[in-house]
Design an enzyme around this catalytic site. Structure first.
Site, PDB file in Angstrom:
ATOM      1  N   ARG A 137       0.746  -1.182  -0.047  1.00 40.45           N
ATOM      2  CA  ARG A 137       0.128  -0.030   0.032  1.00 40.45           C
ATOM      3  C   ARG A 137       1.004   1.166  -0.022  1.00 40.45           C
ATOM      4  O   ARG A 137       0.387   2.231  -0.401  1.00 40.45           O
ATOM      5  CB  ARG A 137      -0.919   0.003   1.201  1.00 40.45           C
ATOM      6  CG  ARG A 137      -1.271   1.175   1.899  1.00 40.45           C
ATOM      7  CD  ARG A 137      -2.537   1.085   2.650  1.00 40.45           C
ATOM      8  NE  ARG A 137      -3.503   0.378   1.930  1.00 40.45           N
ATOM      9  CZ  ARG A 137      -4.637  -0.087   2.482  1.00 40.45           C
ATOM     10  NH1 ARG A 137      -4.740  -0.295   3.646  1.00 40.45           N
ATOM     11  NH2 ARG A 137      -5.642  -0.753   2.000  1.00 40.45           N
ATOM     12  N   TYR A 138       2.099   1.215   0.527  1.00 46.11           N
ATOM     13  CA  TYR A 138       3.011   2.183   0.593  1.00 46.11           C
ATOM     14  C   TYR A 138       4.172   2.058  -0.357  1.00 46.11           C
ATOM     15  O   TYR A 138       4.437   0.880  -0.825  1.00 46.11           O
ATOM     16  CB  TYR A 138       3.515   2.329   1.931  1.00 46.11           C
ATOM     17  CG  TYR A 138       2.277   2.494   3.096  1.00 46.11           C
ATOM     18  CD1 TYR A 138       1.731   3.946   3.271  1.00 46.11           C
ATOM     19  CD2 TYR A 138       1.846   1.405   3.886  1.00 46.11           C
ATOM     20  CE1 TYR A 138       0.720   3.991   4.148  1.00 46.11           C
ATOM     21  CE2 TYR A 138       1.098   1.661   4.834  1.00 46.11           C
ATOM     22  CZ  TYR A 138       0.392   2.904   4.952  1.00 46.11           C
ATOM     23  OH  TYR A 138      -0.541   3.095   5.926  1.00 46.11           O
ATOM     24  N   ARG A 141       7.400  -0.139   1.341  1.00 46.02           N
ATOM     25  CA  ARG A 141       7.388  -1.305   2.098  1.00 46.02           C
ATOM     26  C   ARG A 141       6.131  -1.757   2.101  1.00 46.02           C
ATOM     27  O   ARG A 141       5.170  -1.424   1.550  1.00 46.02           O
ATOM     28  CB  ARG A 141       7.438  -0.493   3.773  1.00 46.02           C
ATOM     29  CG  ARG A 141       6.263   0.373   4.009  1.00 46.02           C
ATOM     30  CD  ARG A 141       6.932   1.382   5.057  1.00 46.02           C
ATOM     31  NE  ARG A 141       5.966   2.402   5.836  1.00 46.02           N
ATOM     32  CZ  ARG A 141       5.252   3.346   5.176  1.00 46.02           C
ATOM     33  NH1 ARG A 141       6.078   3.681   4.111  1.00 46.02           N
ATOM     34  NH2 ARG A 141       4.649   4.037   5.691  1.00 46.02           N
ATOM     35  N   CYS A 150      -3.022 -17.185  15.501  1.00 42.33           N
ATOM     36  CA  CYS A 150      -2.567 -16.327  16.925  1.00 42.33           C
ATOM     37  C   CYS A 150      -2.592 -17.250  17.974  1.00 42.33           C
ATOM     38  O   CYS A 150      -3.679 -18.188  17.883  1.00 42.33           O
ATOM     39  CB  CYS A 150      -3.720 -15.151  17.038  1.00 42.33           C
ATOM     40  SG  CYS A 150      -2.715 -13.622  16.172  1.00 42.33           S
ATOM     41  N   CYS A 154      -7.651 -11.604  19.806  1.00 42.26           N
ATOM     42  CA  CYS A 154      -8.176 -10.330  20.404  1.00 42.26           C
ATOM     43  C   CYS A 154      -9.574 -10.185  19.421  1.00 42.26           C
ATOM     44  O   CYS A 154      -9.759 -10.382  18.583  1.00 42.26           O
ATOM     45  CB  CYS A 154      -7.509  -9.160  19.931  1.00 42.26           C
ATOM     46  SG  CYS A 154      -5.423  -9.408  20.585  1.00 42.26           S
ATOM     47  N   CYS A 157      -9.951  -7.785  16.523  1.00 42.14           N
ATOM     48  CA  CYS A 157      -8.885  -7.901  15.661  1.00 42.14           C
ATOM     49  C   CYS A 157      -9.187  -7.509  14.097  1.00 42.14           C
ATOM     50  O   CYS A 157     -10.496  -7.603  13.487  1.00 42.14           O
ATOM     51  CB  CYS A 157      -8.557  -9.372  15.227  1.00 42.14           C
ATOM     52  SG  CYS A 157      -7.409  -9.635  14.063  1.00 42.14           S
ATOM     53  N   ARG A 159      -7.878  -8.103  11.347  1.00 47.33           N
ATOM     54  CA  ARG A 159      -7.786  -9.168  10.180  1.00 47.33           C
ATOM     55  C   ARG A 159      -8.832 -10.275  10.606  1.00 47.33           C
ATOM     56  O   ARG A 159      -8.357 -11.542  10.383  1.00 47.33           O
ATOM     57  CB  ARG A 159      -6.410  -9.429  10.004  1.00 47.33           C
ATOM     58  CG  ARG A 159      -5.710  -8.478   8.999  1.00 47.33           C
ATOM     59  CD  ARG A 159      -4.714  -8.784   8.388  1.00 47.33           C
ATOM     60  NE  ARG A 159      -4.078  -7.476   8.422  1.00 47.33           N
ATOM     61  CZ  ARG A 159      -3.066  -6.897   8.970  1.00 47.33           C
ATOM     62  NH1 ARG A 159      -2.363  -7.801   9.953  1.00 47.33           N
ATOM     63  NH2 ARG A 159      -2.469  -5.993   8.820  1.00 47.33           N
ATOM     64  N   ASP A 316     -10.168  -0.012  14.494  1.00 45.18           N
ATOM     65  CA  ASP A 316     -10.575  -0.251  12.962  1.00 45.18           C
ATOM     66  C   ASP A 316     -12.229  -0.947  13.064  1.00 45.18           C
ATOM     67  O   ASP A 316     -12.395  -1.584  13.995  1.00 45.18           O
ATOM     68  CB  ASP A 316      -9.886  -1.235  12.071  1.00 45.18           C
ATOM     69  CG  ASP A 316      -8.430  -0.749  11.771  1.00 45.18           C
ATOM     70  OD1 ASP A 316      -8.339   0.596  11.653  1.00 45.18           O
ATOM     71  OD2 ASP A 316      -7.461  -1.629  11.680  1.00 45.18           O
ATOM     72  N   ASP A 353      -6.233   4.372  10.830  1.00 41.75           N
ATOM     73  CA  ASP A 353      -6.092   3.684   9.645  1.00 41.75           C
ATOM     74  C   ASP A 353      -7.414   3.819   8.585  1.00 41.75           C
ATOM     75  O   ASP A 353      -8.414   3.761   9.156  1.00 41.75           O
ATOM     76  CB  ASP A 353      -5.630   2.192   9.927  1.00 41.75           C
ATOM     77  CG  ASP A 353      -4.504   1.684   9.001  1.00 41.75           C
ATOM     78  OD1 ASP A 353      -4.366   2.294   7.793  1.00 41.75           O
ATOM     79  OD2 ASP A 353      -3.946   0.999   8.937  1.00 41.75           O
ATOM     80  N   LYS A 358      -2.570   4.912   6.766  1.00 44.52           N
ATOM     81  CA  LYS A 358      -2.445   5.721   8.102  1.00 44.52           C
ATOM     82  C   LYS A 358      -2.527   6.907   8.040  1.00 44.52           C
ATOM     83  O   LYS A 358      -1.873   7.308   7.242  1.00 44.52           O
ATOM     84  CB  LYS A 358      -1.235   4.943   8.773  1.00 44.52           C
ATOM     85  CG  LYS A 358      -1.271   3.397   9.133  1.00 44.52           C
ATOM     86  CD  LYS A 358      -0.154   3.284   9.865  1.00 44.52           C
ATOM     87  CE  LYS A 358      -0.185   1.596  10.066  1.00 44.52           C
ATOM     88  NZ  LYS A 358       0.007   0.697   9.046  1.00 44.52           N
TER      89      LYS A 358
HETATM   90  C1  LIG Z   1       0.881  -0.319   9.120  1.00 49.68           C
HETATM   91  C2  LIG Z   1       1.108  -0.635   7.752  1.00 49.68           C
HETATM   92  C3  LIG Z   1       2.523  -0.758   7.337  1.00 49.68           C
HETATM   93  C4  LIG Z   1       3.767   0.012   8.056  1.00 49.68           C
HETATM   94  O1  LIG Z   1       3.524   1.148   8.458  1.00 49.68           O
HETATM   95  P1  LIG Z   1       4.290   2.194   9.028  1.00 49.68           P
HETATM   96  O2  LIG Z   1       4.037   3.328   9.413  1.00 49.68           O
HETATM   97  O3  LIG Z   1       5.733   2.267   8.522  1.00 49.68           O
HETATM   98  O4  LIG Z   1       4.663   1.310  10.391  1.00 49.68           O
HETATM   99  C5  LIG Z   1       2.988  -1.199   6.178  1.00 49.68           C
HETATM  100  N1  LIG Z   1       1.997  -1.599   5.266  1.00 49.68           N
HETATM  101  C6  LIG Z   1       0.808  -1.685   5.603  1.00 49.68           C
HETATM  102  C7  LIG Z   1      -0.098  -2.295   4.524  1.00 49.68           C
HETATM  103  C8  LIG Z   1       0.258  -1.359   6.921  1.00 49.68           C
HETATM  104  O5  LIG Z   1      -0.961  -1.452   7.204  1.00 49.68           O
END
Ligand SMILES: *Cc1c(COP(=O)(O)O)cnc(C)c1O
Length: 389
Positions: A137-138, A141, A150, A154, A157, A159, A316, A353, A358
């Site tokens: 998504r980013y 990363r 798990c 929780c 959760c 997910r 969420d 989120d 986020k």
């Molecule tokens: C939370 C998340 C991350 C990591 O986000 P950071 O803000 O760098 O901790 C990476 N990918 C997804 C899909 C996430 O939900």
């Protein structure tokens, strides 16, 4: 004398004195001991401290739940979204089944209420999944879901749609690793699930080793609640595996100061001593941690065990979570009472989120009209969020 350290040399190599060969002496706090003797009188201390015993003997039925917490009508007649599962260790922290720790893991009929705002996949993660197990998504990363299991589920959760559904298993690993290998823009991989630390040692080593062999991967992270719900899983053998893959970070899901037991403190200390930076992630939950004092005690407690508070999340809106929802305004109030009032290290980011990623909420950057919040996303788009008070 100058010591040359290449980027592939792990800092832990200079922490030779922390290379524990043997397992640490088991720690069992007073409260846990009393609980064990009462509800598991036949169980030896050795068994109790064995993480596989804890998994095999986790509470998964309403009969077990009633045996421990009394027959209070926990039975949720219809199908709940997420299976009941609590480790005996985590159950030992429950002082009151309706109290903060109890609420997190004991199902109630409130889960059957589904509000209009709720979705099975509230962050629309499935839409950002190029291959099973990867959520990209980013820009730089990825989230890599490595298991759907798990040890303690929780109730809130995010997910719950995947937990114990058997869509995420080792079959997704190699194609997911291939995806990461082909995407050179990815410099940070976050292993999550499910809880990655419930895989066996060999599997964890396989995953970390495969990812470390990719030239463009700079940092590895593991998102886990294992140190809190199953501290006995953090064996020296596991720590010695993890510390070979630095820089490796751990994001630990903490919820309440009562989780900071002797066992958890010892585990955090050993992880830190192995050069693994520890951060926390906390979900803001009604009746659990939605007051300034509890949150401040948690943040301070975390710093004392060398865990840096990282994120507090607005809960969420997964199916059946309306009874956990805390308004954004309360989260902002908690932030206002942390920022400046205590050590900067004790102040996490408050995160909403969303399907757009986020969003960091600060008292000064949120536009509010009644219950409608207008917020900028990291890409500069405007996100409108209608809250419920
Ligand atoms: C939370 C998340 C991350 C990591 O986000 P950071 O803000 O760098 O901790 C990476 N990918 C997804 C899909 C996430 O939900």
């Amino acid at each position: 004398m100058e010591e040359k350290v290449s980027s592939r040399t792990t800092p832990s190599q200079s922490l030779g004195q922390f290379d524990f060969g043997e397992e640490p002496p088991p720690i069992c706090s007073k409260q846990t001991q009393v609980f064990k003797n009462k509800f598991y009188p036949q169980t030896s201390q050795q068994e109790w401290n064995n993480w596989k015993w804890q998994i095999r003997n986790s509470i998964t039925t309403y009969e077990e739940l009633s045996r421990i917490f009394g027959p209070n009508g926990y039975e949720v007649s219809e199908d709940i979204n997420l299976p009941l599962r609590i480790t005996p260790y985590y159950a030992s922290l429950v002082k009151d089944p309706y109290g903060p720790i109890g609420k997190c893991v004991i199902p109630t009929k409130d889960e059957l209420i589904v509000s209009d705002y709720e979705e099975e996949d509230p962050l629309h993660e499935d839409k950002s999944s190029p291959v099973p197990g990867i959520i990209h998504r980013y820009p730089d990363r990825v989230l890599f879901l490595v298991t759907d299991f798990c040890s303690s589920n929780c109730r809130y959760c995010t997910r719950s749609r995947i937990i114990s559904k058997n869509d995420i298993n080792r079959k997704v690993w190699d194609p997911a690793i291939e995806y990461i290998r082909k995407h050179e823009e990815v410099r940070d991989v976050l292993l999550s699930g499910g809880d990655p630390l419930l895989l066996n040692d060999d599997s964890i080593e396989y995953l970390l080793n495969s990812l470390r062999s990719i030239e463009h991967i700079e940092i590895l992270r593991i998102g886990t609640k294992v140190p809190v719900v199953l501290p006995m899983r953090i064996t020296n053998k596991l720590v010695n595996i993890m510390k070979r893959f630095h820089p490796l970070y751990l994001s630990i899901h903490f919820t309440h100061p009562d989780e900071l037991t002797e066992e958890v403190k010892e585990v955090c200390e050993r992880l830190s001593n192995s050069g693994i930076p520890l951060g926390s992630q906390t979900v803001l939950l009604k009746g659990v941690n939605d007051d300034i004092d509890t949150m401040k005690r948690l943040m301070h407690g975390l710093l004392r065990v060398r865990v840096r508070p990282y994120y507090i999340y607005k809960c969420d809106r997964t199916l059946g979570t309306s009874h956990f929802q805390v308004p954004i305004s309360k989260g902002l109030e908690i932030m206002e009472n942390l920022i400046g009032h205590t050590s900067g290290y004790a102040v996490p980011n408050f995160i909403l989120d969303s399907p757009f990623g986020k969003i960091r909420l600060l008292p000064e950057n949120v536009k509010r009209e009644n219950n409608v919040y207008t917020i900028k996303t990291f890409k500069g788009n405007t996100f409108v969020y209608e809250d419920v008070e």
